[in-house]
Design a protein around this motif. Structure first.
Motif, PDB file in Angstrom:
ATOM      1  N   LEU A 141       0.851  -1.182   0.000  1.00  0.00           N
ATOM      2  CA  LEU A 141       0.000   0.000   0.000  1.00  0.00           C
ATOM      3  C   LEU A 141       0.895   1.243   0.000  1.00  0.00           C
ATOM      4  O   LEU A 141       1.788   1.372   0.836  1.00  0.00           O
ATOM      5  N   VAL A 142       0.667   2.139  -0.960  1.00  0.00           N
ATOM      6  CA  VAL A 142       1.480   3.344  -1.112  1.00  0.00           C
ATOM      7  C   VAL A 142       0.755   4.563  -0.544  1.00  0.00           C
ATOM      8  O   VAL A 142       1.373   5.477  -0.014  1.00  0.00           O
ATOM      9  N   GLY A 143      -0.566   4.571  -0.642  1.00  0.00           N
ATOM     10  CA  GLY A 143      -1.338   5.705  -0.156  1.00  0.00           C
ATOM     11  C   GLY A 143      -2.814   5.496  -0.406  1.00  0.00           C
ATOM     12  O   GLY A 143      -3.247   4.404  -0.781  1.00  0.00           O
ATOM     13  N   ILE A 144      -3.576   6.549  -0.193  1.00  0.00           N
ATOM     14  CA  ILE A 144      -5.017   6.537  -0.405  1.00  0.00           C
ATOM     15  C   ILE A 144      -5.346   7.682  -1.356  1.00  0.00           C
ATOM     16  O   ILE A 144      -4.971   8.836  -1.099  1.00  0.00           O
ATOM     17  N   GLN A 145      -6.026   7.368  -2.468  1.00  0.00           N
ATOM     18  CA  GLN A 145      -6.389   8.412  -3.426  1.00  0.00           C
ATOM     19  C   GLN A 145      -7.493   9.260  -2.820  1.00  0.00           C
ATOM     20  O   GLN A 145      -8.460   8.729  -2.270  1.00  0.00           O
ATOM     21  N   SER A 146      -7.344  10.588  -2.891  1.00  0.00           N
ATOM     22  CA  SER A 146      -8.320  11.430  -2.210  1.00  0.00           C
ATOM     23  C   SER A 146      -8.931  12.530  -3.060  1.00  0.00           C
ATOM     24  O   SER A 146      -9.945  13.108  -2.669  1.00  0.00           O
ATOM     25  N   ALA A 147      -8.332  12.875  -4.200  1.00  0.00           N
ATOM     26  CA  ALA A 147      -8.895  13.959  -5.009  1.00  0.00           C
ATOM     27  C   ALA A 147      -8.273  13.910  -6.395  1.00  0.00           C
ATOM     28  O   ALA A 147      -7.321  13.167  -6.632  1.00  0.00           O
ATOM     29  N   TYR A 148      -8.830  14.723  -7.293  1.00  0.00           N
ATOM     30  CA  TYR A 148      -8.211  14.876  -8.601  1.00  0.00           C
ATOM     31  C   TYR A 148      -8.317  16.315  -9.053  1.00  0.00           C
ATOM     32  O   TYR A 148      -9.209  17.053  -8.651  1.00  0.00           O
ATOM     33  N   TYR A 149      -7.341  16.698  -9.848  1.00  0.00           N
ATOM     34  CA  TYR A 149      -7.280  18.034 -10.431  1.00  0.00           C
ATOM     35  C   TYR A 149      -7.392  17.846 -11.937  1.00  0.00           C
ATOM     36  O   TYR A 149      -6.399  17.585 -12.617  1.00  0.00           O
ATOM     37  N   ASP A 150      -8.613  17.968 -12.444  1.00  0.00           N
ATOM     38  CA  ASP A 150      -8.895  17.688 -13.851  1.00  0.00           C
ATOM     39  C   ASP A 150      -8.058  18.561 -14.782  1.00  0.00           C
ATOM     40  O   ASP A 150      -7.439  18.075 -15.730  1.00  0.00           O
ATOM     41  N   SER A 151      -8.009  19.859 -14.519  1.00  0.00           N
ATOM     42  CA  SER A 151      -7.292  20.771 -15.418  1.00  0.00           C
ATOM     43  C   SER A 151      -5.782  20.525 -15.403  1.00  0.00           C
ATOM     44  O   SER A 151      -5.107  20.756 -16.395  1.00  0.00           O
ATOM     45  N   ALA A 152      -5.244  20.042 -14.296  1.00  0.00           N
ATOM     46  CA  ALA A 152      -3.804  19.763 -14.200  1.00  0.00           C
ATOM     47  C   ALA A 152      -3.482  18.315 -14.558  1.00  0.00           C
ATOM     48  O   ALA A 152      -2.316  17.934 -14.577  1.00  0.00           O
ATOM     49  N   GLU A 153      -4.510  17.503 -14.795  1.00  0.00           N
ATOM     50  CA  GLU A 153      -4.361  16.070 -15.095  1.00  0.00           C
ATOM     51  C   GLU A 153      -3.560  15.337 -14.012  1.00  0.00           C
ATOM     52  O   GLU A 153      -2.630  14.601 -14.298  1.00  0.00           O
ATOM     53  N   LEU A 154      -3.982  15.576 -12.763  1.00  0.00           N
ATOM     54  CA  LEU A 154      -3.309  14.966 -11.616  1.00  0.00           C
ATOM     55  C   LEU A 154      -4.324  14.374 -10.649  1.00  0.00           C
ATOM     56  O   LEU A 154      -5.411  14.925 -10.453  1.00  0.00           O
ATOM     57  N   LEU A 155      -3.970  13.261 -10.046  1.00  0.00           N
ATOM     58  CA  LEU A 155      -4.694  12.685  -8.926  1.00  0.00           C
ATOM     59  C   LEU A 155      -3.894  12.995  -7.666  1.00  0.00           C
ATOM     60  O   LEU A 155      -2.662  13.093  -7.725  1.00  0.00           O
ATOM     61  N   LYS A 156      -4.574  13.126  -6.552  1.00  0.00           N
ATOM     62  CA  LYS A 156      -3.892  13.393  -5.281  1.00  0.00           C
ATOM     63  C   LYS A 156      -3.979  12.150  -4.401  1.00  0.00           C
ATOM     64  O   LYS A 156      -5.033  11.524  -4.301  1.00  0.00           O
ATOM     65  N   GLY A 157      -2.872  11.807  -3.782  1.00  0.00           N
ATOM     66  CA  GLY A 157      -2.845  10.694  -2.837  1.00  0.00           C
ATOM     67  C   GLY A 157      -2.462  11.169  -1.451  1.00  0.00           C
ATOM     68  O   GLY A 157      -1.664  12.101  -1.306  1.00  0.00           O
ATOM     69  N   GLU A 158      -3.035  10.542  -0.455  1.00  0.00           N
ATOM     70  CA  GLU A 158      -2.689  10.817   0.938  1.00  0.00           C
ATOM     71  C   GLU A 158      -1.558   9.882   1.352  1.00  0.00           C
ATOM     72  O   GLU A 158      -1.605   8.679   1.099  1.00  0.00           O
ATOM     73  N   LYS A 159      -0.537  10.427   1.999  1.00  0.00           N
ATOM     74  CA  LYS A 159       0.578   9.610   2.470  1.00  0.00           C
ATOM     75  C   LYS A 159       0.143   8.749   3.653  1.00  0.00           C
ATOM     76  O   LYS A 159      -0.761   9.119   4.411  1.00  0.00           O
ATOM     77  N   LEU A 160       0.800   7.616   3.820  1.00  0.00           N
ATOM     78  CA  LEU A 160       0.347   6.635   4.810  1.00  0.00           C
ATOM     79  C   LEU A 160       0.689   6.986   6.252  1.00  0.00           C
ATOM     80  O   LEU A 160       0.045   6.470   7.165  1.00  0.00           O
ATOM     81  N   ASP A 161       1.647   7.867   6.482  1.00  0.00           N
ATOM     82  CA  ASP A 161       1.930   8.213   7.875  1.00  0.00           C
ATOM     83  C   ASP A 161       0.701   8.842   8.522  1.00  0.00           C
ATOM     84  O   ASP A 161       0.431   8.642   9.706  1.00  0.00           O
ATOM     85  N   ASN A 162      -0.099   9.566   7.725  1.00  0.00           N
ATOM     86  CA  ASN A 162      -1.349  10.127   8.245  1.00  0.00           C
ATOM     87  C   ASN A 162      -2.361   9.031   8.569  1.00  0.00           C
ATOM     88  O   ASN A 162      -3.109   9.132   9.544  1.00  0.00           O
ATOM     89  N   LEU A 163      -2.390   7.990   7.747  1.00  0.00           N
ATOM     90  CA  LEU A 163      -3.297   6.879   8.008  1.00  0.00           C
ATOM     91  C   LEU A 163      -2.903   6.147   9.298  1.00  0.00           C
ATOM     92  O   LEU A 163      -3.759   5.839  10.128  1.00  0.00           O
ATOM     93  N   PHE A 164      -1.609   5.908   9.486  1.00  0.00           N
ATOM     94  CA  PHE A 164      -1.167   5.240  10.707  1.00  0.00           C
ATOM     95  C   PHE A 164      -1.487   6.076  11.943  1.00  0.00           C
ATOM     96  O   PHE A 164      -1.890   5.538  12.967  1.00  0.00           O
ATOM     97  N   LYS A 165      -1.325   7.406  11.851  1.00  0.00           N
ATOM     98  CA  LYS A 165      -1.676   8.278  12.984  1.00  0.00           C
ATOM     99  C   LYS A 165      -3.165   8.180  13.308  1.00  0.00           C
ATOM    100  O   LYS A 165      -3.555   8.118  14.461  1.00  0.00           O
ATOM    101  N   LEU A 166      -3.982   8.171  12.264  1.00  0.00           N
ATOM    102  CA  LEU A 166      -5.431   8.051  12.449  1.00  0.00           C
ATOM    103  C   LEU A 166      -5.774   6.730  13.125  1.00  0.00           C
ATOM    104  O   LEU A 166      -6.546   6.681  14.085  1.00  0.00           O
ATOM    105  N   LEU A 167      -5.201   5.630  12.632  1.00  0.00           N
ATOM    106  CA  LEU A 167      -5.511   4.313  13.178  1.00  0.00           C
ATOM    107  C   LEU A 167      -4.970   4.133  14.592  1.00  0.00           C
ATOM    108  O   LEU A 167      -5.549   3.383  15.387  1.00  0.00           O
ATOM    109  N   ASP A 168      -3.878   4.817  14.936  1.00  0.00           N
ATOM    110  CA  ASP A 168      -3.341   4.746  16.304  1.00  0.00           C
ATOM    111  C   ASP A 168      -4.320   5.332  17.314  1.00  0.00           C
ATOM    112  O   ASP A 168      -4.307   4.971  18.486  1.00  0.00           O
ATOM    113  N   ASN A 169      -5.184   6.234  16.855  1.00  0.00           N
ATOM    114  CA  ASN A 169      -6.158   6.879  17.752  1.00  0.00           C
ATOM    115  C   ASN A 169      -7.492   6.174  17.789  1.00  0.00           C
ATOM    116  O   ASN A 169      -8.420   6.631  18.438  1.00  0.00           O
ATOM    117  N   VAL A 170      -7.633   5.075  17.047  1.00  0.00           N
ATOM    118  CA  VAL A 170      -8.906   4.337  17.024  1.00  0.00           C
ATOM    119  C   VAL A 170      -8.975   3.418  18.219  1.00  0.00           C
ATOM    120  O   VAL A 170      -8.056   2.779  18.603  1.00  0.00           O
TER     121      VAL A 170
END
Length: 170
Positions: A141-170
């Motif tokens: 797992l590299v990240g979580i896709q969270s948004a796209y910028y149609d005009s820039a032809e880019l997808l945005k991914g969330e880095k996993l350190d944020n996911l681990f921080k979130l799950l540590d608080n569950v």
């Protein structure tokens, strides 16, 4: 067959610039849904996003969902279809709205599908492993896709350190 998973709680990221949530399921889910296979998320099963890394997105894009109705059972819903996309991690315009290089990374968006509904899908890298004459791929797992910028032809991914921080608080 339509069914719902037993949701215990929904946990949101503590920062507005991080677009992540964790859905906590009741402990009975593994017994009740023995046909589901769960990914063992650990430091050994993840990979940091690197430039030019080929990645795979798998999710249920809303544009592919089709409504259905079972009149005999009095049920309505949607049939979902898995969308798979192959892309790569790229540099991008870091001044785009809601992009923070500390929390996010860019992927090339080819524009041949509308990624609405893909938000929240995993961004995966597959490494070939050869332990014997039979080889297999090992998902990372590299990240979580969270948004796209149609005009820039880019997808945005969330880095996993944020996911681990979130799950540590569950």
């Amino acid at each position: 067959e339509m069914s719902t998973l037993p949701v215990k709680a929904i946990h949101l990221a503590s920062s507005a610039c991080i677009d992540l949530a964790a859905i906590e399921l009741n402990s009975t889910v593994k017994e009740s849904y023995s046909n589901l296979e769960f990914f063992n998320l650990s430091s050994e099963t993840v990979k940091a996003p690197e430039l030019k890394l080929r990645v795979y997105l798998m999710g249920f894009a809303g544009e592919l969902a089709k409504p259905f109705e079972d009149k005999k059972a009095h049920k309505k819903g949607f049939v979902l279809f898995l969308l798979e996309e192959v892309t790569e991690i790229v540099n991008g315009n870091s001044s785009l709205d809601n992009f923070y290089s500390k929390h996010h990374f860019f992927m090339k968006y080819y524009g041949d599908y509308a990624p609405e509904g893909m938000s929240g899908c995993g961004v995966w890298a597959f490494e070939k492993k050869i332990y014997s004459p039979i080889w297999h791929v090992e998902p990372k797992l590299v990240g979580i896709q969270s948004a796209y910028y149609d005009s820039a032809e880019l997808l945005k991914g969330e880095k996993l350190d944020n996911l681990f921080k979130l799950l540590d608080n569950v």
